[in-house]
Design an enzyme around this catalytic site. Structure first.
Site, PDB file in Angstrom:
ATOM      1  CB  SER A 138       7.066  15.804  36.235  1.00 27.52           C
ATOM      2  OG  SER A 138       7.624  16.753  35.322  1.00 27.52           O
ATOM      3  CE1 TYR A 198      11.515  16.530  39.313  1.00 21.39           C
ATOM      4  CE2 TYR A 198      10.755  16.963  37.076  1.00 21.39           C
ATOM      5  CZ  TYR A 198      10.549  17.010  38.450  1.00 21.39           C
ATOM      6  OH  TYR A 198       9.371  17.525  38.947  1.00 21.39           O
TER       7      TYR A 198
END
Length: 261
Positions: free
Chosen positions: A146, A159
């Site tokens: 990501s 995250y």
């Protein structure tokens, strides 16, 4: 003489997190290209339905329950997949979830569970599949990273840490695997529209987006689709041997400006 033997005609691909989003789209895309695919996720019934559709469309697919936070589950899944499809040539580690929250407010248990899925789950897959790849002197291990790994966003719970960790892990593998014939790669999405994080309420998302805009993370409203990330995965694993797509970052293109030609 070529420096490397070409990819074998049959390359079984294992997709973790195949019940939805990027994992499901990757399974379909690889099957359409002729790859036998093993679909794994906790929601095995969803994987079964997708596998049935792939088979109905002429592809080869196998579905089995997979919980990447459980070593025994990973071992069982890989063994069953190899019994059904043959040696695993490709692993796509895309299992994951997202719970929004400030770093100090999210419960330690929830923080840990997200790291366990994104990061430790990828290590479990590598631990189980890498020895066979090294023995055969070929294979692709692909993690879905990501851009949060390099552009940390506020309010993203665990995250940021999980994706930073999994990208570091994939980079470490690349160095350790040098000379083995096995390629470790990162596909790094930008903002992507999937089911992940969609359980959040508007009361949570509204202030979060305001924070992201303040820090420069929401320059335009466009999102990527899962198929956009899948295209990058396909490019990575289909690259002929002798070349290695180490990192592919995919970002959504901004809306066209009116009147610009």
């Amino acid at each position: 003489m070529p420096r490397f033997e070409p990819h074998p005609a049959r390359r079984a691909a294992l997709i973790a997190g195949a019940s939805s989003g990027i994992g499901a789209a990757t399974a379909v895309a690889l099957a359409e290209l002729g790859y036998p695919v093993a679909l794994g996720a906790r929601r095995v019934e969803v994987c079964e339905t997708l596998a049935e559709k792939i088979r109905a469309d002429g592809g080869e697919a196998f579905a089995h329950r997979l919980d990447v936070s459980d070593t025994a589950s990973v071992d069982e899944f890989v063994s069953a997949a190899e019994d059904a499809l043959g040696p695993i040539e490709i692993v796509v580690s895309s299992a994951g979830d997202l719970e929004f929250g400030r770093g100090w407010e999210i419960s330690p248990e929830l923080f840990e569970s997200q790291v366990r899925v994104h990061l430790v789950g990828a290590q479990r897959l590598a631990h189980r599949t890498m020895p066979g790849m090294i023995e055969r002197q070929r294979g692709d291990f692909v993690v879905i990273g990501s851009d949060c790994a390099v552009h940390v966003r506020p309010g993203a719970g665990a995250y940021n840490a999980a994706k930073s960790g999994v990208e570091a892990f994939a980079t470490q593998l690349r160095m350790e695997l040098e000379g083995t014939g096995v390629r470790s790669s990162i596909v790094r999405p930008g903002q992507t529209l999937t089911g992940m994080g969609m359980q959040a309420t508007p009361e949570v998302v509204g202030p979060l987006l305001e924070d992201w805009a303040k820090w420069g993370f929401a320059r335009h409203p466009n999102f990527l689709q899962a198929a956009d990330i899948t295209a990058a995965v396909v490019a990575v694993v289909s690259t002929p041997r002798g070349a290695h797509l180490v990192l592919v970052e995919v970002q959504p293109e901004a809306p066209l400006k009116k009147g610009d030609r």
